[in-house]
Design a protein around this motif. Structure first.
Motif, PDB file in Angstrom:
ATOM      1  N   UNK A 111       4.752  -2.208  12.132  1.00 58.34           N
ATOM      2  CA  UNK A 111       5.872  -3.149  11.840  1.00 58.34           C
ATOM      3  C   UNK A 111       6.106  -3.122  10.446  1.00 58.34           C
ATOM      4  N   UNK A 112       5.232  -3.174   9.595  1.00 52.64           N
ATOM      5  CA  UNK A 112       5.438  -3.084   7.937  1.00 52.64           C
ATOM      6  C   UNK A 112       6.110  -1.809   7.689  1.00 52.64           C
ATOM      7  N   UNK A 113       5.751  -0.432   8.160  1.00 56.82           N
ATOM      8  CA  UNK A 113       6.133   0.647   7.832  1.00 56.82           C
ATOM      9  C   UNK A 113       7.836   0.927   8.270  1.00 56.82           C
ATOM     10  N   UNK A 114       7.937   0.240   9.663  1.00 58.75           N
ATOM     11  CA  UNK A 114       9.189   0.311  10.217  1.00 58.75           C
ATOM     12  C   UNK A 114      10.206  -0.465   9.241  1.00 58.75           C
ATOM     13  N   UNK A 115       9.632  -1.738   8.965  1.00 54.88           N
ATOM     14  CA  UNK A 115      10.868  -2.426   8.067  1.00 54.88           C
ATOM     15  C   UNK A 115      11.057  -1.933   7.016  1.00 54.88           C
ATOM     16  N   UNK A 116       9.942  -1.306   6.196  1.00 57.11           N
ATOM     17  CA  UNK A 116      10.237  -0.860   5.037  1.00 57.11           C
ATOM     18  C   UNK A 116      11.273   0.253   4.961  1.00 57.11           C
ATOM     19  N   UNK A 117      11.188   1.240   5.888  1.00 55.09           N
ATOM     20  CA  UNK A 117      11.918   2.365   5.964  1.00 55.09           C
ATOM     21  C   UNK A 117      13.233   2.027   6.244  1.00 55.09           C
ATOM     22  N   UNK A 118      13.329   1.260   7.320  1.00 57.01           N
ATOM     23  CA  UNK A 118      14.818   0.739   7.668  1.00 57.01           C
ATOM     24  C   UNK A 118      15.558   0.111   6.386  1.00 57.01           C
ATOM     25  N   UNK A 119      14.794  -0.790   5.724  1.00 56.56           N
ATOM     26  CA  UNK A 119      15.490  -1.446   4.555  1.00 56.56           C
ATOM     27  C   UNK A 119      15.799  -0.433   3.423  1.00 56.56           C
ATOM     28  N   UNK A 120      15.113   0.759   3.304  1.00 59.23           N
ATOM     29  CA  UNK A 120      15.280   1.643   2.341  1.00 59.23           C
ATOM     30  C   UNK A 120      16.521   2.285   2.817  1.00 59.23           C
ATOM     31  N   UNK A 121      16.735   2.587   3.825  1.00 64.55           N
ATOM     32  CA  UNK A 121      18.055   3.361   4.686  1.00 64.55           C
ATOM     33  C   UNK A 121      19.237   2.517   4.382  1.00 64.55           C
TER      34      UNK A 121
ATOM     35  N   UNK B  87       1.141  15.124   5.624  1.00 67.27           N
ATOM     36  CA  UNK B  87       1.448  14.784   6.892  1.00 67.27           C
ATOM     37  C   UNK B  87       2.533  13.902   7.237  1.00 67.27           C
ATOM     38  N   UNK B  88       2.820  13.067   6.442  1.00 68.86           N
ATOM     39  CA  UNK B  88       4.053  12.292   6.794  1.00 68.86           C
ATOM     40  C   UNK B  88       5.055  13.027   6.607  1.00 68.86           C
ATOM     41  N   UNK B  89       5.328  13.976   5.762  1.00 67.25           N
ATOM     42  CA  UNK B  89       6.433  15.110   5.781  1.00 67.25           C
ATOM     43  C   UNK B  89       6.524  15.779   6.681  1.00 67.25           C
ATOM     44  N   UNK B  90       5.472  16.413   7.263  1.00 66.56           N
ATOM     45  CA  UNK B  90       5.576  17.406   8.359  1.00 66.56           C
ATOM     46  C   UNK B  90       5.320  17.098   9.809  1.00 66.56           C
ATOM     47  N   UNK B  91       4.336  15.885  10.002  1.00 66.57           N
ATOM     48  CA  UNK B  91       3.835  15.506  11.432  1.00 66.57           C
ATOM     49  C   UNK B  91       4.415  14.125  11.786  1.00 66.57           C
ATOM     50  N   UNK B  92       4.922  13.351  10.593  1.00 70.67           N
ATOM     51  CA  UNK B  92       5.522  12.095  10.883  1.00 70.67           C
ATOM     52  C   UNK B  92       4.446  10.968  10.393  1.00 70.67           C
ATOM     53  N   UNK B  93       5.088  10.022  10.569  1.00 69.03           N
ATOM     54  CA  UNK B  93       4.428   8.629  10.039  1.00 69.03           C
ATOM     55  C   UNK B  93       3.071   8.312  10.717  1.00 69.03           C
ATOM     56  N   UNK B  94       3.168   8.529  12.227  1.00 71.33           N
ATOM     57  CA  UNK B  94       1.890   8.031  13.056  1.00 71.33           C
ATOM     58  C   UNK B  94       0.820   8.797  12.787  1.00 71.33           C
TER      59      UNK B  94
ATOM     60  N   UNK C 197       4.113   3.149   1.621  1.00 73.14           N
ATOM     61  CA  UNK C 197       4.553   3.063   2.687  1.00 73.14           C
ATOM     62  C   UNK C 197       4.608   1.668   3.420  1.00 73.14           C
ATOM     63  N   UNK C 198       3.672   0.843   3.120  1.00 70.69           N
ATOM     64  CA  UNK C 198       3.572  -0.448   3.542  1.00 70.69           C
ATOM     65  C   UNK C 198       2.716  -0.209   4.803  1.00 70.69           C
ATOM     66  N   UNK C 199       2.209   0.693   5.056  1.00 71.58           N
ATOM     67  CA  UNK C 199       1.151   1.014   6.149  1.00 71.58           C
ATOM     68  C   UNK C 199      -0.028  -0.061   6.003  1.00 71.58           C
ATOM     69  N   UNK C 200      -0.306  -0.072   4.619  1.00 70.19           N
ATOM     70  CA  UNK C 200      -1.311  -0.966   4.093  1.00 70.19           C
ATOM     71  C   UNK C 200      -0.569  -1.753   3.319  1.00 70.19           C
ATOM     72  N   UNK C 201      -1.202  -3.069   2.986  1.00 69.91           N
ATOM     73  CA  UNK C 201      -0.515  -3.921   2.018  1.00 69.91           C
ATOM     74  C   UNK C 201       0.102  -3.434   0.810  1.00 69.91           C
ATOM     75  N   UNK C 202       1.149  -3.766   0.245  1.00 71.00           N
ATOM     76  CA  UNK C 202       1.770  -3.067  -0.805  1.00 71.00           C
ATOM     77  C   UNK C 202       1.076  -3.478  -2.185  1.00 71.00           C
ATOM     78  N   UNK C 203       0.253  -4.418  -2.182  1.00 69.38           N
ATOM     79  CA  UNK C 203      -0.519  -5.146  -3.230  1.00 69.38           C
ATOM     80  C   UNK C 203      -1.395  -3.783  -3.753  1.00 69.38           C
ATOM     81  N   UNK C 204      -1.859  -3.108  -2.815  1.00 67.68           N
ATOM     82  CA  UNK C 204      -2.826  -1.920  -3.237  1.00 67.68           C
ATOM     83  C   UNK C 204      -1.902  -0.722  -4.128  1.00 67.68           C
ATOM     84  N   UNK C 205      -0.663  -0.906  -4.136  1.00 68.94           N
ATOM     85  CA  UNK C 205       0.250   0.178  -4.478  1.00 68.94           C
ATOM     86  C   UNK C 205       0.205   0.035  -6.024  1.00 68.94           C
TER      87      UNK C 205
END
Length: 607
Positions: A566-576, A149-156, A386-394
């Motif tokens: 905000x976590x997902x937004x920051x992470x995506x922009x930092x990667x870019x 769904x992230x790939x086809x319908x987006x993050x939200x 994706x950091x939508x949940x805390x990265x500790x779980x990854x």
């Protein structure tokens, strides 16, 4: 953080290593927006812009396959083949659904026609399996439907689905764990409540405390943490024993069949059959967990289709045979709702057989819990990447190759819910989450086939949106009419609209992408039918379950607006930014929303 290496280089590597064994603030909220209260206040002021950005951006296949996996520090081990997947599929699906809910729905809604209820939800599940299979082959990552769904319908949209996926797994595991106690009680010649603590102050729905379910979940947690391949071997052995018991039930049970018990066949008519189908869909949800194992599969293009589709066909056939057997052994009105098969053998004078049935059911439910534990941890792992949940779980443990933190966290939540909540409440709420997600995956498959940024023209994109609106809208109309009327006029309007939308997609919108390795046949007809059936079954679920579903989705939105966004937004922009600094032209996402110099918002073209 690109590349295919199992380790992440530089400072990120240090941070991820620390996350595996510590509980500091940076393990849970390491993003720029949470560095200070001032940063957080600024992030909240930008919420409308950031929300627009996350709604309109879509992840890329390559991002999910490379960068997301790298954020777990270590790779999951590729140890599974198609044989493992088939047995994971069988082990994941045949459990509490057939051994408990069959009796409940046959007695209360469908009668002997419960076999037709299994056929309906089996067809729906098989259609969803086709959609999942194409995605799992094309994007073999642990995120399952969340990644698709992230790939086809987006993050939200992916996050809303992800929250319901997590709820689905927690509730599913809790329901199976409580059913485990019921069959264990039968094996010991006791009633289920003999092994539960009755807390009258908590009310009937939540006051039957179940300590045995907590112990069972704890044992499963240890198995799931130690090894995926080891879990596969345990599942394989237990599932073989389970199949033998199922064949015993069918063969021996039919020898005690009485066709008089099949009258009346459908005491509550078609409505009873579909109401039962909506609840019994719970019995099919396990294959969703199997799709998350794609990242650990040696040859996804071969192993995933064989494993998923093969296990679903076997499961549907066994379910129908078991439902027929149960209703031929006993009048539907006399079926026991806690341990229907075991008590049915006792009712026909074969008390000794109930011990075999109960033992087989326990083995089946144990494998369901195990595969569910494996699947839910991998979902949470990918969401945390994706950091939508805390990265500790990854974090993925280097020695075991399993997501230890995510596994333990999910099973603790499962144990708490299972300790308090009755099965009827759990199963209804679970079916809503499952049907909602399966519908979204079918929509995502149509988007994948008919829309590619930079390829699809504006005109074709608008045609796609219109056709999808017709398909989804007519499906909702059909479900609403079914839920509120006993007539047939409404279907004369809604069904042709569904056919019109699907035909328009087939004729007027050109394919933008063809599958590389394995594809769903009969597109767009098969995914469109999947959408229609899933939404139709949603219309058969009770009002209280929808209220609980709405409350949970509201909680998800609050969490997302204040943290996940905000976590997902920051992470995506930092990667870019990091890709630009490293001189890489490859993008992480498409369709980003950017601020112009005067701080007005504008959107990059999606074409």
């Amino acid at each position: 953080m690109g590349g295919t290496s199992g380790n992440v280089e530089g400072s990120s590597d240090v941070g991820l290593r620390r996350r595996g064994c510590s509980f500091g603030k940076d393990d849970f909220l390491p993003e720029e927006s949470f560095k200070s209260w001032g940063n957080y206040a600024k992030a909240l002021r930008e919420t409308p812009f950031r929300l627009k950005d996350r709604i309109l951006t879509r992840s890329l296949d390559s991002t999910e396959l490379v960068e997301m996996k790298a954020r777990s520090q270590n790779q999951m081990k590729k140890t599974l083949n198609w044989w493992d997947i088939i047995w994971f599929g069988i082990g994941a699906v045949i459990g509490a659904g057939i051994f408990v809910l069959t009796g409940l729905e046959a007695r209360d809604h469908a009668g002997p026609a419960v076999v037709l209820s299994y056929v309906v939800c089996g067809v729906s599940a098989l259609l969803s399996v086709f959609c999942y299979t194409e995605f799992a082959v094309e994007i073999p990552v642990a995120g399952g439907s969340f990644a698709y769904l992230r790939v086809e319908l987006g993050d939200f949209m992916a996050f809303i689905a992800a929250g319901n996926i997590l709820l689905e797994y927690v509730i599913g595991g809790a329901a199976v764990a409580r059913s485990w106690t019921s069959y264990f009680a039968t094996l010991c010649n006791h009633q289920p409540d003999d092994f539960r603590i009755i807390a009258h102050s908590l009310g009937d729905d939540y006051g039957h405390l179940d300590p045995i379910s907590v112990v069972v979940i704890a044992v499963i947690c240890i198995l799931a943490v130690l090894s995926t391949k080891g879990s596969s071997r345990f599942n394989y052995i237990a599932s073989i024993i389970h199949i033998i018991v199922i064949l015993f039930i069918i063969i021996v049970g039919l020898s005690k069949a009485d066709t008089k018990n099949y009258t009346p066949f459908a005491p509550k008519g078609a409505r009873g059959i579909f109401v039962a189908s909506a609840v019994l869909f719970f019995a099919y949800i396990g294959f969703d967990a199997v799709a998350t194992l794609a990242e650990e599969t040696k040859n996804p293009a071969k192993d995933i289709p064989l494993g998923l589709i093969g296990s679903m066909i076997v499961t549907t056939l066994l379910y129908c045979l078991l439902a027929v057997t149960l209703c031929l052994m006993q009048p539907y009105s006399q079926i026991n709702v806690d341990a229907p098969f075991a008590v049915a053998f006792e009712a026909v004078g074969w008390s000794w057989a109930k011990y075999i049935v109960a033992a087989g059911a326990l083995k089946g439910m144990t494998t369901v819990l195990l595969v569910s534990a494996v699947g839910q941890a991998r979902y949470l792992t990918h969401i945390a990447r994706t950091h939508m949940m805390p990265p500790w779980f990854a974090y993925v443990n280097e020695r075991t190759g399993t997501p230890v933190n995510a596994t333990i966290a999910m099973l603790v939540a499962t144990a708490i819910i299972g300790f308090f909540t009755k099965l009827e409440i759990l199963s209804n709420l679970l079916s809503i989450s499952t049907l909602f997600i399966f519908m979204l995956v079918a929509v995502a498959l149509l988007v994948r086939r008919y829309y590619v940024s930079g390829v699809t023209t504006d005109v074709n994109r608008n045609k796609l949106i219109l056709c999808l609106a017709l398909i989804i809208g007519s499906s909702i109309g059909t479900a609403a009419y079914w839920g509120t009327s006993d007539g047939w006029i409404g279907y004369v309007i809604t069904v042709p609209i569904l056919i019109l939308g699907t035909t328009g997609l087939w004729i007027f919108v050109p394919h933008a992408r063809d599958p590389k390795l394995w594809g769903v046949p009969l597109v767009p007809w098969l995914p469109s039918l999947s959408i229609a059936i899933n939404i139709f079954l949603l219309g058969s679920i009770d009002k209280k379950s929808f209220v609980r579903f709405g409350v949970w989705t509201g909680f998800l939105l609050v969490y997302y607006v204040f943290f996940g966004l905000h976590a997902a937004y920051d992470t995506a922009k930092e990667s870019e930014v990091k890709r630009i600094e490293d001189g890489e032209n490859r993008k992480v996402e498409e369709g980003e929303v950017v601020k112009s110099g005067d701080d007005n918002n504008k959107t990059h073209s999606m074409n």
